[in-house]
Write a protein that holds these residues in place. Structure first.
Motif, PDB file in Angstrom:
ATOM      1  N   SER A 122       0.769  -1.220  -0.012  1.00  0.00           N
ATOM      2  CA  SER A 122       0.180   0.007  -0.038  1.00  0.00           C
ATOM      3  C   SER A 122       0.799   1.317  -0.039  1.00  0.00           C
ATOM      4  CB  SER A 122      -0.928  -0.197   1.247  1.00  0.00           C
ATOM      5  OG  SER A 122      -0.261   0.077   2.477  1.00  0.00           O
ATOM      6  N   VAL A 123       0.211   2.268  -0.168  1.00  0.00           N
ATOM      7  CA  VAL A 123       0.798   3.903  -0.107  1.00  0.00           C
ATOM      8  C   VAL A 123      -0.028   4.670   0.653  1.00  0.00           C
ATOM      9  CG1 VAL A 123       1.504   5.691  -1.594  1.00  0.00           C
ATOM     10  CG2 VAL A 123       1.700   3.354  -2.645  1.00  0.00           C
ATOM     11  N   ARG A 124       0.648   5.123   1.730  1.00  0.00           N
ATOM     12  CA  ARG A 124       0.058   6.161   2.515  1.00  0.00           C
ATOM     13  C   ARG A 124       0.157   7.667   2.098  1.00  0.00           C
ATOM     14  NH1 ARG A 124       1.574   3.362   8.470  1.00  0.00           N
ATOM     15  NH2 ARG A 124       0.541   1.457   8.067  1.00  0.00           N
ATOM     16  N   PHE A 125      -0.925   8.416   2.247  1.00  0.00           N
ATOM     17  CA  PHE A 125      -0.725   9.706   2.194  1.00  0.00           C
ATOM     18  C   PHE A 125      -1.971  10.393   3.155  1.00  0.00           C
ATOM     19  CE2 PHE A 125      -3.234   8.002  -1.150  1.00  0.00           C
ATOM     20  CZ  PHE A 125      -4.444   8.705  -1.407  1.00  0.00           C
ATOM     21  N   MET A 126      -1.735  11.735   3.271  1.00  0.00           N
ATOM     22  CA  MET A 126      -2.620  12.547   3.798  1.00  0.00           C
ATOM     23  C   MET A 126      -3.383  13.519   2.964  1.00  0.00           C
ATOM     24  SD  MET A 126      -1.494  12.199   6.987  1.00  0.00           S
ATOM     25  CE  MET A 126      -2.053  13.143   8.135  1.00  0.00           C
ATOM     26  N   GLN A 127      -4.792  13.527   3.241  1.00  0.00           N
ATOM     27  CA  GLN A 127      -5.621  14.146   2.471  1.00  0.00           C
ATOM     28  C   GLN A 127      -6.520  14.967   2.964  1.00  0.00           C
ATOM     29  OE1 GLN A 127      -8.426  11.370   0.381  1.00  0.00           O
ATOM     30  NE2 GLN A 127      -8.195  12.349  -1.598  1.00  0.00           N
ATOM     31  N   PRO A 128      -6.381  16.579   2.734  1.00  0.00           N
ATOM     32  CA  PRO A 128      -7.135  17.365   3.298  1.00  0.00           C
ATOM     33  C   PRO A 128      -8.724  17.358   2.548  1.00  0.00           C
ATOM     34  CG  PRO A 128      -5.238  18.531   2.677  1.00  0.00           C
ATOM     35  CD  PRO A 128      -5.389  17.015   2.089  1.00  0.00           C
ATOM     36  N   SER A 129      -9.879  17.761   3.548  1.00  0.00           N
ATOM     37  CA  SER A 129     -11.065  17.812   2.680  1.00  0.00           C
ATOM     38  C   SER A 129     -11.366  19.188   1.951  1.00  0.00           C
ATOM     39  CB  SER A 129     -12.138  17.876   4.030  1.00  0.00           C
ATOM     40  OG  SER A 129     -12.119  16.332   4.356  1.00  0.00           O
ATOM     41  N   TRP A 130     -10.806  20.011   2.439  1.00  0.00           N
ATOM     42  CA  TRP A 130     -10.608  21.575   1.862  1.00  0.00           C
ATOM     43  C   TRP A 130      -9.362  22.394   2.311  1.00  0.00           C
ATOM     44  CZ3 TRP A 130     -13.545  20.892   6.416  1.00  0.00           C
ATOM     45  CH2 TRP A 130     -13.348  21.808   7.498  1.00  0.00           C
ATOM     46  N   TYR A 131      -8.993  23.574   1.734  1.00  0.00           N
ATOM     47  CA  TYR A 131      -8.030  24.264   1.732  1.00  0.00           C
ATOM     48  C   TYR A 131      -8.454  25.642   2.228  1.00  0.00           C
ATOM     49  CZ  TYR A 131      -5.769  20.416  -0.292  1.00  0.00           C
ATOM     50  OH  TYR A 131      -5.151  19.090  -0.758  1.00  0.00           O
ATOM     51  N   ASP A 132      -8.019  26.286   3.236  1.00  0.00           N
ATOM     52  CA  ASP A 132      -8.233  27.521   3.529  1.00  0.00           C
ATOM     53  C   ASP A 132      -7.016  28.589   3.056  1.00  0.00           C
ATOM     54  OD1 ASP A 132     -10.568  27.199   4.765  1.00  0.00           O
ATOM     55  OD2 ASP A 132      -9.734  26.906   6.706  1.00  0.00           O
ATOM     56  N   VAL A 133      -7.320  29.483   2.553  1.00  0.00           N
ATOM     57  CA  VAL A 133      -6.243  30.500   2.457  1.00  0.00           C
ATOM     58  C   VAL A 133      -6.261  31.496   3.372  1.00  0.00           C
ATOM     59  CG1 VAL A 133      -5.435  32.232   0.812  1.00  0.00           C
ATOM     60  CG2 VAL A 133      -6.171  30.241  -0.346  1.00  0.00           C
ATOM     61  N   VAL A 134      -5.347  31.564   4.168  1.00  0.00           N
ATOM     62  CA  VAL A 134      -5.491  32.682   5.376  1.00  0.00           C
ATOM     63  C   VAL A 134      -4.477  33.749   5.046  1.00  0.00           C
ATOM     64  CG1 VAL A 134      -6.163  30.926   7.009  1.00  0.00           C
ATOM     65  CG2 VAL A 134      -3.637  31.247   6.605  1.00  0.00           C
ATOM     66  N   ALA A 135      -4.848  34.959   5.876  1.00  0.00           N
ATOM     67  CA  ALA A 135      -3.990  36.233   5.382  1.00  0.00           C
ATOM     68  C   ALA A 135      -3.851  36.699   6.855  1.00  0.00           C
ATOM     69  CB  ALA A 135      -4.586  37.044   4.552  1.00  0.00           C
ATOM     70  N   ASP A 136      -2.754  37.602   7.122  1.00  0.00           N
ATOM     71  CA  ASP A 136      -2.560  38.422   8.097  1.00  0.00           C
ATOM     72  C   ASP A 136      -3.627  39.440   8.323  1.00  0.00           C
ATOM     73  OD1 ASP A 136      -0.129  37.041   8.593  1.00  0.00           O
ATOM     74  OD2 ASP A 136       1.104  39.027   7.977  1.00  0.00           O
ATOM     75  N   ASP A 137      -4.003  39.717   9.666  1.00  0.00           N
ATOM     76  CA  ASP A 137      -5.167  40.493   9.653  1.00  0.00           C
ATOM     77  C   ASP A 137      -4.878  41.866   9.119  1.00  0.00           C
ATOM     78  OD1 ASP A 137      -7.095  39.301  11.026  1.00  0.00           O
ATOM     79  OD2 ASP A 137      -6.437  39.726  13.065  1.00  0.00           O
ATOM     80  N   ALA A 138      -3.993  42.425   9.128  1.00  0.00           N
ATOM     81  CA  ALA A 138      -3.614  43.901   8.846  1.00  0.00           C
ATOM     82  C   ALA A 138      -3.766  43.943   6.936  1.00  0.00           C
ATOM     83  CB  ALA A 138      -2.334  44.115   8.852  1.00  0.00           C
TER      84      ALA A 138
END
Length: 175
Positions: A122-138
């Motif tokens: 087998s091959v193991r990997f990590m899989q996110p359900s979604w991706y957030d783009v985050v930015a500094d508050d400023a």
């Protein structure tokens, strides 16, 4: 050194969409060093690639041992000062053969030690359900404004309130 407070400015179902949003911001002259792409709801996926018998274990072991054996043989061959090219290639070949044999034996030993508990590859990997783009508050408001210029369907802005059903409402503040 204090860490900047960040907030989610957009969410995407694929990494390519999140990457495209950051590319769009970069094209607009936005300071992209103030952004991050964060995979959320990560799960470990183990994709079974096939059954594993003694022959397969020996073959995988031989493949794993051949390259390191060849590299070690080649390095030892280069240490020969009289004829390094010939001895390097010859010792690399010997190393390949002995590394493959040693790897095959080790693969068989590991297979036998498992006693049929894991008869698959087998091959193991990590899989996110979604991706957030985050930015500094400023700079978050500017990023949201620039992302609003993207064609519709490329992401979900956090200001619109349109969230995936599996995503927590409101989303946690990222710090």
């Amino acid at each position: 050194m204090s860490e900047q407070a960040r907030r989610t400015i957009a969410s995407y179902t694929t990494y390519q969409e999140a990457e495209g949003a950051v590319d769009h911001l970069a094209d607009q002259g936005f300071p992209v060093e103030k952004l991050a792409i964060i995979g959320q709801d990560v799960r470990l996926v183990e994709q079974v690639t096939g059954g594993m018998g003694p022959g397969g274990a020996a073959l995988h072991g031989a493949a794993s041992g051949a390259l390191p054996g060849a590299l070690i043989g080649w390095i030892f061959g280069l240490l020969n000062w009289l004829d390094p090219v010939v001895s390097g290639l010859l010792l690399a070949l010997y190393g390949l053969v002995f590394g493959a044999l040693g790897g095959a034996l080790l693969g068989l030993l590991v297979y036998a030690a498992q006693r049929g508990r894991r008869n698959f590859a087998s091959v193991r990997f990590m899989q996110p359900s979604w991706y957030d783009v985050v930015a500094d508050d400023a700079v978050a408001e500017e990023a949201v404004r620039l992302l609003a210029e993207l064609p519709s369907g490329t992401g979900t802005s956090t200001d619109s309130g349109a969230w995936k059903s599996s995503r927590p409402q409101g989303g946690p503040a990222v710090t």
